[in-house]
Design a protein around this motif. Structure first.
Motif, short mmCIF file in Angstrom:
data_model
loop_
_atom_site.label_atom_id
_atom_site.label_comp_id
_atom_site.label_asym_id
_atom_site.label_seq_id
_atom_site.Cartn_x
_atom_site.Cartn_y
_atom_site.Cartn_z
N GLN A 2 65.81 -13.78 51.27
CA GLN A 2 66.92 -13.53 50.35
C GLN A 2 67.03 -14.66 49.34
O GLN A 2 66.89 -15.83 49.68
N ASN A 3 67.25 -14.31 48.08
CA ASN A 3 67.35 -15.32 47.02
C ASN A 3 68.74 -15.94 47.03
O ASN A 3 69.73 -15.26 46.79
N VAL A 4 68.83 -17.23 47.38
CA VAL A 4 70.12 -17.91 47.49
C VAL A 4 70.23 -18.91 46.35
O VAL A 4 69.42 -19.81 46.22
N THR A 5 71.23 -18.73 45.49
CA THR A 5 71.42 -19.65 44.36
C THR A 5 72.86 -20.10 44.30
O THR A 5 73.65 -19.60 43.50
N PRO A 6 73.26 -21.04 45.16
CA PRO A 6 74.63 -21.55 45.11
C PRO A 6 74.87 -22.29 43.80
O PRO A 6 73.93 -22.83 43.20
N LEU A 73 63.72 -26.38 33.01
CA LEU A 73 62.74 -26.41 34.09
C LEU A 73 61.36 -26.12 33.52
O LEU A 73 61.24 -25.44 32.50
N PRO A 74 60.30 -26.61 34.19
CA PRO A 74 58.95 -26.35 33.69
C PRO A 74 58.52 -24.90 33.88
O PRO A 74 57.51 -24.47 33.34
N LEU A 75 59.28 -24.11 34.66
CA LEU A 75 58.95 -22.71 34.89
C LEU A 75 60.20 -21.99 35.38
O LEU A 75 61.18 -22.61 35.78
N ASP A 76 60.16 -20.66 35.32
CA ASP A 76 61.29 -19.84 35.76
C ASP A 76 61.15 -19.53 37.25
O ASP A 76 60.09 -19.11 37.71
N LEU A 77 62.23 -19.72 37.97
CA LEU A 77 62.26 -19.41 39.39
C LEU A 77 63.32 -18.37 39.67
O LEU A 77 64.32 -18.31 38.97
N PRO A 78 63.14 -17.51 40.68
CA PRO A 78 62.02 -17.51 41.61
C PRO A 78 60.76 -16.88 41.03
O PRO A 78 60.82 -16.14 40.04
N LEU A 79 59.61 -17.18 41.66
CA LEU A 79 58.34 -16.58 41.26
C LEU A 79 58.24 -15.19 41.89
O LEU A 79 58.54 -15.02 43.07
N ARG A 119 66.21 -22.52 52.29
CA ARG A 119 66.90 -22.21 51.04
C ARG A 119 66.02 -22.52 49.83
O ARG A 119 66.03 -21.79 48.84
N VAL A 120 65.25 -23.60 49.93
CA VAL A 120 64.34 -23.95 48.83
C VAL A 120 63.29 -22.86 48.67
O VAL A 120 62.96 -22.44 47.55
N MET A 121 62.73 -22.38 49.80
CA MET A 121 61.73 -21.32 49.74
C MET A 121 62.31 -20.04 49.16
O MET A 121 61.68 -19.37 48.34
N ALA A 122 63.53 -19.70 49.58
CA ALA A 122 64.18 -18.51 49.05
C ALA A 122 64.46 -18.65 47.57
O ALA A 122 64.42 -17.66 46.82
N TYR A 123 64.72 -19.88 47.14
CA TYR A 123 64.99 -20.15 45.73
C TYR A 123 63.72 -20.11 44.90
O TYR A 123 63.73 -19.72 43.74
N ALA A 124 62.57 -20.46 45.53
CA ALA A 124 61.33 -20.61 44.77
C ALA A 124 60.52 -19.33 44.64
O ALA A 124 59.90 -19.09 43.60
N ILE A 125 60.49 -18.50 45.70
CA ILE A 125 59.66 -17.28 45.64
C ILE A 125 60.44 -16.09 46.18
O ILE A 125 61.32 -16.23 47.02
N THR A 126 60.06 -14.91 45.70
CA THR A 126 60.72 -13.68 46.15
C THR A 126 59.97 -13.08 47.33
O THR A 126 58.85 -13.48 47.66
#
Length: 325
Positions: A2-6, A73-79, A119-126
């Motif tokens: 799940q994509n978590v973006t607090p 940021l150098p790229l758009d997240l999540p990938l 949380r970092v993984m959920a934030y970085a990739i779908t």
């Protein structure tokens, strides 16, 4: 996944709530020479609090409620797919891009390190991208079932660098807390083996013990000032070993004077020792047999708090003294 973006505000306020109680620790220490080291470390800890306050103030001034995704940021997240992952790999070859991502990942909170990594993984990739990745990679004749190796990507390196940094910061914070606890106990002595009586005046018991067994002059004993004296733990059965007594001395020099007479207890069931936090006691238990081995070989070995010195040199071994690394 799940994509978590607090929100950035939520993260900073949460971190502030963890750091703020440290300021009030100052109320428990007197501002004399004995507590100076404690106050110095407190000021270092609260410096981080002040920096976070500035971040919160800057966000409030903008009147925005940014999420973690906001900012350059150098790229758009999540990938979302392999193409975006390839673009991320190219972007993260830049040292500046890596640092920017590390700073962004550091803002993602979590009650434990494991939670923060998730949380970092959920934030970085779908989930879509995660489904076509495998840690070591998977090759099959069926092209549709092949999975790309994830462990050697720049994205993973960025994530692991962040985890390494968090581990380092957590260890440093833990050691600071242990050091603070040890400093708060530096005026304490633990008396073991003193018989226990119902309704006893523990301070009188300790002074009598110091006079009788440690053989300090009566006038010296009368002048000893205690901040607090008490036994540790719940009452034990009458047949059990008496509970230890913790005595906090009002003056460090008096405590050292009493401790120096501990040699008078050799060959008895009594003991007088410094008081240490649980973590340091465990480390000392590891060091005592090693010290004994060096002494048997003819070396001069001394333990100072949680460090062993052999012939004047600090003893270090990653497998035995990991707290020194």
């Amino acid at each position: 996944m799940q994509n978590v973006t607090p929100s950035l505000m939520d993260i900073l306020v949460f971190r502030l709530s963890l750091l703020k109680p440290l300021i009030f620790l100052e109320l428990f220490f007197e501002t004399d020479a004995t507590s100076q080291k404690i106050l110095t470390m407190l000021s270092d800890l609260t410096r981080s609090l002040n920096e976070l306050r500035e971040e919160v103030r800057a966000i409030r001034n903008t009147g925005s409620n940014e999420s973690v995704d906001a900012g350059v940021l150098p790229l758009d997240l999540p990938l979302h797919n392999i193409e975006e992952l390839n673009n991320a790999e190219a972007a993260l070859q830049s040292q500046e891009a890596n640092k920017a991502m590390l700073r962004r990942f550091a803002l993602i909170g979590g009650t434990t390190l494991e939670v923060q990594v998730c949380r970092v993984m959920a934030y970085a990739i779908t989930n879509e991208l995660a489904s076509v990745l495998n840690w070591a990679g998977k090759k099959t004749k069926d092209q549709t079932k092949q999975k790309r190796a994830f462990k050697d990507t720049a994205s993973v390196k960025c994530l692991t660098d962040n985890v390494t940094q968090l581990n380092r910061e957590n260890k440093k914070m833990k050691e600071t807390v242990i050091d603070l606890q040890a400093c708060g106990m530096r005026d304490n002595l633990v008396f073991s083996g003193i018989p226990e009586a119902v309704g006893e005046d523990v301070e009188t018991t300790v002074k009598s013990f110091i006079k009788t067994h440690l053989k300090l002059p009566e006038d010296t004993v009368k002048n000893i000032a205690f901040d607090r004296v008490h036994r540790i733990g719940p009452m034990r059965a009458a047949t059990g070993r008496p509970r230890p007594i913790v005595a906090k001395f009002g003056h460090f020099k008096q405590k050292e004077q009493v401790k120096s007479h501990g040699r008078e207890l050799k060959g008895t069931d009594f003991s007088v020792n410094d008081r240490f936090p649980k973590e340091i006691l465990e480390r000392r238990r590891v060091l005592f047999p090693i010290r004994r081995g060096f002494i048997q070989k003819g070396s001069r070995a001394v333990i100072a708090v949680d460090r062993l010195y052999v012939d004047g040199q600090l003893y270090r071994d990653p497998g035995i003294t990991p707290w020194l690394y």
